[in-house]
Design an enzyme around this catalytic site. Sequence first.
Site, mmCIF file in Angstrom:
data_model
loop_
_atom_site.group_PDB
_atom_site.id
_atom_site.type_symbol
_atom_site.label_atom_id
_atom_site.label_comp_id
_atom_site.label_asym_id
_atom_site.label_seq_id
_atom_site.Cartn_x
_atom_site.Cartn_y
_atom_site.Cartn_z
ATOM 1 N N SER A 57 0.185 40.720 1.471
ATOM 2 C CA SER A 57 -0.974 41.058 2.071
ATOM 3 C C SER A 57 -1.915 42.501 1.717
ATOM 4 O O SER A 57 -2.996 42.726 2.054
ATOM 5 C CB SER A 57 -0.973 41.121 3.540
ATOM 6 O OG SER A 57 -0.891 40.054 4.011
ATOM 7 N N LYS A 60 -5.397 42.061 0.340
ATOM 8 C CA LYS A 60 -6.654 42.136 1.519
ATOM 9 C C LYS A 60 -7.465 43.783 1.167
ATOM 10 O O LYS A 60 -8.484 43.643 1.448
ATOM 11 C CB LYS A 60 -6.166 42.079 2.615
ATOM 12 C CG LYS A 60 -5.612 40.692 2.942
ATOM 13 C CD LYS A 60 -4.786 40.591 4.503
ATOM 14 C CE LYS A 60 -4.564 39.160 4.639
ATOM 15 N NZ LYS A 60 -3.397 39.102 5.541
ATOM 16 N N SER A 112 -3.990 42.144 9.638
ATOM 17 C CA SER A 112 -3.708 41.356 8.709
ATOM 18 C C SER A 112 -4.034 39.914 8.694
ATOM 19 O O SER A 112 -3.276 39.025 8.406
ATOM 20 C CB SER A 112 -2.158 41.569 8.309
ATOM 21 O OG SER A 112 -1.973 41.146 6.903
ATOM 22 N N LYS A 218 -2.314 49.517 3.611
ATOM 23 C CA LYS A 218 -2.062 48.151 3.936
ATOM 24 C C LYS A 218 -0.479 47.677 3.507
ATOM 25 O O LYS A 218 0.049 48.372 2.571
ATOM 26 C CB LYS A 218 -2.940 47.255 3.082
ATOM 27 C CG LYS A 218 -2.928 45.632 3.648
ATOM 28 C CD LYS A 218 -3.564 45.537 5.023
ATOM 29 C CE LYS A 218 -3.132 44.173 5.493
ATOM 30 N NZ LYS A 218 -1.931 43.991 5.693
#
Length: 369
Positions: A57, A60, A112, A218
Amino acid sequence: MKKISFVMVVMMLCSIMTVNGIEPYTSAPGKSAIVMEVETGRVLFEKNSHEKMPTASTTKIMTALLAIENVDPEKVVKIPPEAVGIEGSSIYLRANETVKMVDLLYGLMLRSGNDAATAIAIEVAGSVEEFASLMTQRARELGAENTSFMNPHGLHHDLHYTTAYDLALITQAAMKESLFKKIVGTKFHTAESRDAEFKYFANKNKILKTTEGGDGVKTGYTKKSGRCLVASATRNDMQLIAISLNDYDYFNTTRKLLDDSFAIFKPHQILQEGDVMATISVTEGKVDTLDLLARDKVVIPVSDEEVDKIKTVVEAPDAVMAPVDQGAIIGKVHTYLDGELINTTELLAAVSIQKLTFKDKFLRFLRIK
C-alpha cells in the site's frame, strides 16, 4: 560448527550498508532501506535501496500525488461500481455514492482504502489500467527508473514493483504538496461528504504518535511484500524520509533511522533567498551593472565532518544586453558537497534595467566630451 562472535556480526552488517562514507549507525533489519532529506533529495543512508521489490500500500503515495496534481480536491466524485468491494482494506464505498475527492484521499491515506484507490484511479484516468500507466509515467518524470505500477492500491502483481530509492523520490515529490502533507499528518478525519456510517478515518501510522516531529506517511503489507513503511519527520526545519521494506519491525526501524539521521546530520544554510551572488555588466543599459540574487534559501543536511567540504559555484554571464526585467533568470548557483552536486538554484535579476535611448546615448556622449 564455528561460532560467530558479536563483533563478526557487526562487521557483516556494516559490510552491507553505507552512509555516504560515515560509519553505519543502525542494523536496519529490513531487506531494503533508505533515508532521504526532502528539500535536496540527499541520501543519508541506504541499504539495497535500488533492489526492485513489491511495496504493497505504499503504492498509494503515488495514487494520492496524481490525484492532487490532476483533480480539484473539492470535486464531488460519483463512485463507479468497479470501485466497490475491492479486496483488502476498505472504506466501504457504495456504488453511485457521491464523495468529495479530498475525503477519498483521506480514506486512501489514513485507512488505506483499496476501494478509494480504485475510485480515484477511474476518476483521474477513466480506468485502472490507464491510471497505472500514468503512475509509471509520473514515476519516470521524478527519476524513478526502476518502478512499474499495475494498479493504484498495491495488491500483489508480479509486474508491480518499485525500490526504496524510487519510493523516496515519489514521497519527496508528494511531501512538497501541502495537501498531501496535511492529509498524511492527520491523526483523525471525518469525511463530511459521506452520509454513511463509514465516514470516520483514524490514521494507522504509529509514526505520528511515537516519533518526535513525525508527520506521515504510509504503511503497507501483503504476504509477498512483507511489512513496509514510509515514514517522515521534521526537526529543526529539516524533513527526512525513512523507508524500510520487507521488515517485520518496520516502525522501530524507521524511527531509529530517523533518530540516528537527525543526530548525525544537521541543517547547514548555504544561501539565503535574495543573497547577492554576482554582479555583472549591462550592455546598452541605463544602469551599467546588475546584481544577481539567489532565488531560494538553500539548506543542506551535513555531518560535522562535511562542513568544510561544501563549495558553491556561480554560473552566470559576464554581461547581459538591456533591457532586463526584474526577476529574469540570468544564471545559476551550484552547491557541491565533497565534489558531488547537491543543489542548483537559479539567479534572478535584482532590478529592471531599461535600454538606452538615442537621447540617452547622446547625453552620455556630451558628458564624456
